[in-house]
Design a protein around this motif. Structure first.
Motif, PDB file in Angstrom:
ATOM      1  N   ARG A  40     -30.630 -74.292  50.209  1.00 38.08           N
ATOM      2  CA  ARG A  40     -31.971 -74.872  50.306  1.00 38.08           C
ATOM      3  C   ARG A  40     -32.995 -73.746  50.388  1.00 38.08           C
ATOM      4  O   ARG A  40     -32.693 -72.672  50.908  1.00 38.08           O
ATOM      5  N   THR A  41     -34.187 -74.010  49.893  1.00 33.27           N
ATOM      6  CA  THR A  41     -35.251 -73.009  49.930  1.00 33.27           C
ATOM      7  C   THR A  41     -36.324 -73.434  50.929  1.00 33.27           C
ATOM      8  O   THR A  41     -36.483 -74.621  51.231  1.00 33.27           O
ATOM      9  N   TYR A  42     -37.036 -72.457  51.453  1.00 32.85           N
ATOM     10  CA  TYR A  42     -38.194 -72.737  52.292  1.00 32.85           C
ATOM     11  C   TYR A  42     -39.314 -71.782  51.912  1.00 32.85           C
ATOM     12  O   TYR A  42     -39.069 -70.683  51.400  1.00 32.85           O
ATOM     13  N   ASN A  43     -40.522 -72.209  52.112  1.00 28.71           N
ATOM     14  CA  ASN A  43     -41.694 -71.389  51.811  1.00 28.71           C
ATOM     15  C   ASN A  43     -42.623 -71.453  53.016  1.00 28.71           C
ATOM     16  O   ASN A  43     -43.238 -72.481  53.280  1.00 28.71           O
ATOM     17  N   ALA A  44     -42.675 -70.364  53.759  1.00 28.56           N
ATOM     18  CA  ALA A  44     -43.475 -70.314  54.978  1.00 28.56           C
ATOM     19  C   ALA A  44     -44.362 -69.085  54.947  1.00 28.56           C
ATOM     20  O   ALA A  44     -43.985 -68.026  55.450  1.00 28.56           O
ATOM     21  N   PRO A  45     -45.570 -69.182  54.348  1.00 30.25           N
ATOM     22  CA  PRO A  45     -46.492 -68.050  54.410  1.00 30.25           C
ATOM     23  C   PRO A  45     -46.880 -67.777  55.854  1.00 30.25           C
ATOM     24  O   PRO A  45     -46.755 -68.642  56.730  1.00 30.25           O
ATOM     25  N   ALA A  46     -47.351 -66.563  56.113  1.00 31.64           N
ATOM     26  CA  ALA A  46     -47.711 -66.207  57.486  1.00 31.64           C
ATOM     27  C   ALA A  46     -48.739 -67.174  58.063  1.00 31.64           C
ATOM     28  O   ALA A  46     -48.648 -67.599  59.214  1.00 31.64           O
ATOM     29  N   ILE A  47     -49.722 -67.529  57.244  1.00 27.48           N
ATOM     30  CA  ILE A  47     -50.769 -68.470  57.637  1.00 27.48           C
ATOM     31  C   ILE A  47     -50.841 -69.558  56.564  1.00 27.48           C
ATOM     32  O   ILE A  47     -50.801 -69.264  55.377  1.00 27.48           O
ATOM     33  N   SER A  48     -50.972 -70.796  56.996  1.00 26.58           N
ATOM     34  CA  SER A  48     -51.043 -71.886  56.016  1.00 26.58           C
ATOM     35  C   SER A  48     -51.926 -73.015  56.546  1.00 26.58           C
ATOM     36  O   SER A  48     -52.246 -73.078  57.741  1.00 26.58           O
ATOM     37  N   ASN A  49     -52.310 -73.895  55.623  1.00 21.19           N
ATOM     38  CA  ASN A  49     -53.057 -75.126  55.958  1.00 21.19           C
ATOM     39  C   ASN A  49     -54.324 -74.859  56.768  1.00 21.19           C
ATOM     40  O   ASN A  49     -54.562 -75.456  57.823  1.00 21.19           O
ATOM     41  N   ILE A  50     -55.148 -73.982  56.256  1.00 18.85           N
ATOM     42  CA  ILE A  50     -56.369 -73.609  56.973  1.00 18.85           C
ATOM     43  C   ILE A  50     -57.505 -74.592  56.674  1.00 18.85           C
ATOM     44  O   ILE A  50     -57.647 -75.062  55.551  1.00 18.85           O
ATOM     45  N   VAL A  51     -58.286 -74.900  57.710  1.00 13.16           N
ATOM     46  CA  VAL A  51     -59.465 -75.760  57.545  1.00 13.16           C
ATOM     47  C   VAL A  51     -60.577 -75.237  58.443  1.00 13.16           C
ATOM     48  O   VAL A  51     -60.326 -74.566  59.455  1.00 13.16           O
ATOM     49  N   SER A  52     -61.802 -75.550  58.067  1.00 19.55           N
ATOM     50  CA  SER A  52     -62.971 -75.257  58.889  1.00 19.55           C
ATOM     51  C   SER A  52     -63.711 -76.567  59.117  1.00 19.55           C
ATOM     52  O   SER A  52     -63.917 -77.343  58.171  1.00 19.55           O
ATOM     53  N   PHE A  53     -64.113 -76.827  60.356  1.00 18.50           N
ATOM     54  CA  PHE A  53     -64.751 -78.106  60.652  1.00 18.50           C
ATOM     55  C   PHE A  53     -65.721 -77.934  61.826  1.00 18.50           C
ATOM     56  O   PHE A  53     -65.633 -76.968  62.597  1.00 18.50           O
ATOM     57  N   HIS A  54     -66.611 -78.883  61.951  1.00 21.11           N
ATOM     58  CA  HIS A  54     -67.581 -78.879  63.048  1.00 21.11           C
ATOM     59  C   HIS A  54     -67.197 -79.986  64.018  1.00 21.11           C
ATOM     60  O   HIS A  54     -67.009 -81.142  63.624  1.00 21.11           O
ATOM     61  N   ASN A  55     -67.031 -79.649  65.293  1.00 19.43           N
ATOM     62  CA  ASN A  55     -66.583 -80.639  66.277  1.00 19.43           C
ATOM     63  C   ASN A  55     -67.726 -81.357  66.979  1.00 19.43           C
ATOM     64  O   ASN A  55     -67.531 -82.035  67.989  1.00 19.43           O
ATOM     65  N   GLY A  56     -68.945 -81.216  66.441  1.00 20.27           N
ATOM     66  CA  GLY A  56     -70.115 -81.828  67.041  1.00 20.27           C
ATOM     67  C   GLY A  56     -70.908 -80.868  67.884  1.00 20.27           C
ATOM     68  O   GLY A  56     -72.079 -81.136  68.203  1.00 20.27           O
ATOM     69  N   GLN A  57     -70.299 -79.750  68.253  1.00 22.31           N
ATOM     70  CA  GLN A  57     -70.987 -78.739  69.048  1.00 22.31           C
ATOM     71  C   GLN A  57     -70.990 -77.369  68.370  1.00 22.31           C
ATOM     72  O   GLN A  57     -71.962 -76.639  68.444  1.00 22.31           O
ATOM     73  N   GLN A  58     -69.883 -77.057  67.695  1.00 21.30           N
ATOM     74  CA  GLN A  58     -69.794 -75.762  67.047  1.00 21.30           C
ATOM     75  C   GLN A  58     -68.765 -75.821  65.919  1.00 21.30           C
ATOM     76  O   GLN A  58     -67.995 -76.774  65.808  1.00 21.30           O
ATOM     77  N   TRP A  59     -68.800 -74.781  65.074  1.00 20.20           N
ATOM     78  CA  TRP A  59     -67.814 -74.686  64.014  1.00 20.20           C
ATOM     79  C   TRP A  59     -66.483 -74.212  64.599  1.00 20.20           C
ATOM     80  O   TRP A  59     -66.436 -73.366  65.487  1.00 20.20           O
ATOM     81  N   MET A  60     -65.395 -74.768  64.057  1.00 14.41           N
ATOM     82  CA  MET A  60     -64.046 -74.425  64.492  1.00 14.41           C
ATOM     83  C   MET A  60     -63.201 -74.039  63.265  1.00 14.41           C
ATOM     84  O   MET A  60     -63.514 -74.434  62.126  1.00 14.41           O
ATOM     85  N   ILE A  61     -62.179 -73.303  63.527  1.00 12.79           N
ATOM     86  CA  ILE A  61     -61.221 -72.946  62.478  1.00 12.79           C
ATOM     87  C   ILE A  61     -59.839 -73.367  62.953  1.00 12.79           C
ATOM     88  O   ILE A  61     -59.502 -73.214  64.133  1.00 12.79           O
ATOM     89  N   SER A  62     -59.019 -73.926  62.037  1.00 10.60           N
ATOM     90  CA  SER A  62     -57.686 -74.408  62.400  1.00 10.60           C
ATOM     91  C   SER A  62     -56.706 -74.029  61.287  1.00 10.60           C
ATOM     92  O   SER A  62     -57.038 -74.128  60.100  1.00 10.60           O
ATOM     93  N   PHE A  63     -55.514 -73.583  61.684  1.00 12.82           N
ATOM     94  CA  PHE A  63     -54.502 -73.196  60.688  1.00 12.82           C
ATOM     95  C   PHE A  63     -53.120 -73.175  61.342  1.00 12.82           C
ATOM     96  O   PHE A  63     -52.996 -73.209  62.578  1.00 12.82           O
ATOM     97  N   ASP A  64     -52.091 -73.133  60.508  1.00 12.90           N
ATOM     98  CA  ASP A  64     -50.711 -73.035  60.991  1.00 12.90           C
ATOM     99  C   ASP A  64     -50.311 -71.566  61.075  1.00 12.90           C
ATOM    100  O   ASP A  64     -50.395 -70.823  60.095  1.00 12.90           O
ATOM    101  N   ASP A  65     -49.888 -71.163  62.269  1.00 11.25           N
ATOM    102  CA  ASP A  65     -49.395 -69.805  62.502  1.00 11.25           C
ATOM    103  C   ASP A  65     -47.871 -69.838  62.363  1.00 11.25           C
ATOM    104  O   ASP A  65     -47.178 -70.453  63.165  1.00 11.25           O
TER     105      ASP A  65
END
Length: 257
Positions: free
Chosen positions: A157-182
């Protein structure tokens, strides 16, 4: 003359009898005719073939990257032994580690009751992020005197796990946030790069054009692996966000519209 003839005939007859009797006693039975030949009752039985090696059976059911390795799951059993089998794991063709197939698997017992239920294996094998192929092999148990059949492959079986993945930037109503998979362990921090644009007026004219710019800063490291959410310093007119883990060679980029 007649008596001589009778004597000669008698001698010839006796000689013929002496020759014929031994020949009949040593005649070979027609055991090879017709084809295929019938069994001859006076033939010796086929010799005992001796011990036979039955190859193991099993499967590699799942491979999951854990940050510092891959979790392999599956089952393996060998009809030639009641003991738990060794399972060797190779990553990209190189030996990476081993485990033992001795965990409970009721589904295996349901299909192969003669193997029993404790034929599963599950272990974390050291591995790196990125794209890789994982293969598992059951280590065959060969009866004494049998010809080994080898160690069968249980699957790949193969797997693909980059160091960082699934990054998003969003505003939580107070400030900008950044979220990603480590997906790595032991990073010193994360480098964030924002690509954006500014208006630029061409000297001597009133013409304004969009000019690309970039801004880079560092976020603190995250213990272990998993989803990371941190405050962000998003720029005005941002067009692209990239996050990297320095030293791990992986990055995740997202375009913003």
């Amino acid at each position: 003359m007649k008596s001589l003839t009778r004597a000669t005939a008698a001698a010839l007859l006796a000689l013929a009898g002496a020759i014929a009797v031994p020949g009949a006693a040593h005649a070979t039975p027609l055991c090879n005719q017709p084809v295929p030949p019938p069994a001859c009752g006076d033939q010796d039985p086929d010799p005992d073939p001796g011990p036979i090696d039955t190859p193991p059976r099993g499967a590699l059911d799942a491979v999951t990257f854990t940050g510092n390795g891959v979790r392999v799951e599956g089952w393996a059993a060998d009809g030639d032994t009641a003991a738990a089998l060794q399972v060797h794991v190779y990553i990209d063709g190189t030996y990476a580690g081993s485990t033992v197939a001795n965990t409970y698997r009721s589904d295996v017992a349901a299909v192969y009751p003669y193997f029993g239920a404790y034929r599963g294996y599950e272990a974390v094998i050291p591995a790196k992020h990125g794209s890789h192929t994982v293969c598992a092999y059951a280590i065959n148990v060969t009866p004494s005197g049998a010809t080994p059949t080898g160690n069968p492959q249980l699957g790949c079986r193969t797997y693909n796990a980059p160091a960082i993945s699934n990054i998003v930037s969003f505003h939580n109503g107070q400030q900008w946030m950044i979220s990603f998979d480590d997906n790595v362990i032991g990073e010193t921090g994360f480098t964030v790069r924002w690509d954006y644009w500014v208006w630029y007026t061409i000297p001597g004219t009133h013409e304004r054009v969009q000019t690309p710019r970039s801004w880079t800063y560092t976020l603190p490291a995250h213990e272990g692996t998993g989803r990371v959410t941190m405050p962000d310093q998003r720029t005005i007119n941002a067009t692209r966000l990239t996050v990297t883990a320095p030293g791990f060679g992986g990055a995740s980029t997202t375009d913003l519209y």
